[in-house]
Scaffold this motif. Structure first.
Motif, mmCIF file in Angstrom:
data_model
loop_
_atom_site.group_PDB
_atom_site.id
_atom_site.type_symbol
_atom_site.label_atom_id
_atom_site.label_comp_id
_atom_site.label_asym_id
_atom_site.label_seq_id
_atom_site.Cartn_x
_atom_site.Cartn_y
_atom_site.Cartn_z
ATOM 1 N N ALA A 123 -7.316 4.746 -133.965
ATOM 2 C CA ALA A 123 -8.027 3.804 -134.818
ATOM 3 C C ALA A 123 -7.099 2.747 -135.421
ATOM 4 C CB ALA A 123 -8.738 4.567 -135.931
ATOM 5 N N ALA A 124 -5.912 2.587 -134.838
ATOM 6 C CA ALA A 124 -4.917 1.692 -135.439
ATOM 7 C C ALA A 124 -5.292 0.229 -135.342
ATOM 8 C CB ALA A 124 -3.563 1.918 -134.807
ATOM 9 N N GLY A 125 -6.127 -0.130 -134.430
ATOM 10 C CA GLY A 125 -6.492 -1.527 -134.299
ATOM 11 C C GLY A 125 -7.154 -1.825 -132.990
ATOM 12 N N SER A 126 -7.515 -3.077 -132.830
ATOM 13 C CA SER A 126 -8.122 -3.542 -131.588
ATOM 14 C C SER A 126 -7.054 -4.278 -130.799
ATOM 15 C CB SER A 126 -9.288 -4.484 -131.892
ATOM 16 O OG SER A 126 -10.346 -3.764 -132.491
ATOM 17 N N VAL A 127 -6.992 -3.999 -129.510
ATOM 18 C CA VAL A 127 -6.016 -4.624 -128.626
ATOM 19 C C VAL A 127 -6.774 -5.422 -127.576
ATOM 20 C CG1 VAL A 127 -4.131 -4.232 -126.995
ATOM 21 C CG2 VAL A 127 -4.356 -2.768 -129.022
ATOM 22 N N PHE A 128 -6.464 -6.721 -127.523
ATOM 23 C CA PHE A 128 -7.125 -7.632 -126.590
ATOM 24 C C PHE A 128 -6.117 -8.113 -125.557
ATOM 25 C CE2 PHE A 128 -9.377 -7.913 -130.584
ATOM 26 C CZ PHE A 128 -10.719 -7.973 -130.227
ATOM 27 N N LEU A 129 -6.532 -8.185 -124.297
ATOM 28 C CA LEU A 129 -5.689 -8.700 -123.224
ATOM 29 C C LEU A 129 -5.824 -10.216 -123.163
ATOM 30 C CD1 LEU A 129 -3.908 -8.208 -120.697
ATOM 31 C CD2 LEU A 129 -6.047 -8.076 -119.397
ATOM 32 N N LEU A 130 -4.701 -10.922 -123.292
ATOM 33 C CA LEU A 130 -4.717 -12.372 -123.216
ATOM 34 C C LEU A 130 -4.317 -12.869 -121.836
ATOM 35 C CD1 LEU A 130 -3.118 -13.362 -126.632
ATOM 36 C CD2 LEU A 130 -5.538 -13.213 -126.037
ATOM 37 N N GLU A 131 -3.248 -12.309 -121.286
ATOM 38 C CA GLU A 131 -2.732 -12.744 -119.987
ATOM 39 C C GLU A 131 -2.296 -11.540 -119.182
ATOM 40 O OE1 GLU A 131 0.207 -15.844 -120.030
ATOM 41 O OE2 GLU A 131 -0.683 -16.751 -121.811
ATOM 42 N N GLY A 132 -2.447 -11.651 -117.861
ATOM 43 C CA GLY A 132 -2.007 -10.603 -116.954
ATOM 44 C C GLY A 132 -3.167 -9.729 -116.511
ATOM 45 N N GLU A 133 -2.819 -8.646 -115.828
ATOM 46 C CA GLU A 133 -3.807 -7.707 -115.308
ATOM 47 C C GLU A 133 -3.518 -6.317 -115.850
ATOM 48 O OE1 GLU A 133 -4.005 -7.902 -111.046
ATOM 49 O OE2 GLU A 133 -4.053 -10.090 -111.056
ATOM 50 N N LEU A 134 -4.581 -5.657 -116.291
ATOM 51 C CA LEU A 134 -4.447 -4.354 -116.936
ATOM 52 C C LEU A 134 -5.431 -3.372 -116.319
ATOM 53 C CD1 LEU A 134 -3.043 -2.872 -119.328
ATOM 54 C CD2 LEU A 134 -4.969 -3.590 -120.735
ATOM 55 N N PRO B 153 0.124 -0.453 -122.723
ATOM 56 C CA PRO B 153 0.134 -1.166 -124.009
ATOM 57 C C PRO B 153 -0.505 -0.391 -125.159
ATOM 58 C CG PRO B 153 -1.384 -2.207 -122.483
ATOM 59 C CD PRO B 153 -0.667 -1.134 -121.721
ATOM 60 N N LEU B 154 -1.219 0.692 -124.854
ATOM 61 C CA LEU B 154 -1.834 1.492 -125.912
ATOM 62 C C LEU B 154 -0.992 2.710 -126.276
ATOM 63 C CD1 LEU B 154 -5.605 1.407 -124.873
ATOM 64 C CD2 LEU B 154 -4.337 -0.151 -126.367
ATOM 65 N N ALA B 155 0.049 2.987 -125.510
ATOM 66 C CA ALA B 155 0.890 4.158 -125.772
ATOM 67 C C ALA B 155 1.516 4.056 -127.161
ATOM 68 C CB ALA B 155 1.986 4.271 -124.721
ATOM 69 N N GLY B 156 1.455 5.146 -127.889
ATOM 70 C CA GLY B 156 2.060 5.191 -129.209
ATOM 71 C C GLY B 156 1.210 4.619 -130.318
ATOM 72 N N ARG B 157 0.020 4.154 -129.986
ATOM 73 C CA ARG B 157 -0.879 3.624 -131.013
ATOM 74 C C ARG B 157 -1.890 4.707 -131.376
ATOM 75 N NH1 ARG B 157 -0.731 -2.081 -131.065
ATOM 76 N NH2 ARG B 157 0.097 -2.926 -129.132
ATOM 77 N N PRO B 158 -2.045 4.978 -132.650
ATOM 78 C CA PRO B 158 -3.121 5.896 -133.047
ATOM 79 C C PRO B 158 -4.468 5.314 -132.628
ATOM 80 C CG PRO B 158 -1.651 5.429 -134.896
ATOM 81 C CD PRO B 158 -1.268 4.509 -133.782
#
Length: 144
Positions: free
Chosen positions: A52-63, A45-50
């Motif tokens: 410092a582009a933002g914060s990514v939070f996991l809501l559902e599933g396993e990572l 889910p972080l692939a292709g994101r610079p």
């Protein structure tokens, strides 16, 4: 990764840190600048994101988080560990991998910083300007 126009709910945003300390009005404003994304099993889910582009939070599933130091960690949506942005932890990430299909919320880092700062200014009783126009100002200034 699929961004289908869905926005996170106030309940979802309010369960995240540092958003949990913000009032509902501020959460609504941040919600206008955040996107829910579905990421298929096996994808990063972080692939292709610079970085410092933002914060990514996991809501559902396993990572799976793979750290540059060689360690790993599995984060499960809905747990205390998922309250924090997966890409804003103490150790730098090498990559992530969705163990199951996952839902993540992506929030622009600058918008998040502005919201938290404005809320702190308002709580201190200082005049911070038109806080109600935060979403519009961020969109205008950062072309979101």
């Amino acid at each position: 990764m699929s961004r289908d126009g869905r926005r996170p709910s106030l309940e979802q945003l309010g369960a995240l840190d540092p958003l949990s300390s913000l009032p509902p009005e501020r959460l609504r404003q941040i919600g206008e600048l955040a996107w829910l994304e579905r990421v298929a099993r096996g994808e990063d889910p972080l692939a292709g994101r610079p970085g410092a582009a933002g914060s990514v939070f996991l809501l559902e599933g396993e990572l799976l988080l793979v750290f540059r130091t060689g360690g790993t960690q599995v984060v499960v949506g809905g747990t205390d560990d998922a309250r924090y942005a997966v890409n804003r932890r103490g150790q730098p990430l090498l990559r992530t991998k969705a163990i199951t299909d996952v839902d993540v919320v992506a929030i622009d880092e600058e918008a998040l910083d502005i919201a938290v700062t404005w809320d702190q200014v308002a709580a201190g009783g200082e005049s911070g300007g038109d806080a109600g126009g935060m979403a519009q100002a961020v969109r205008r200034d950062w072309k979101l």
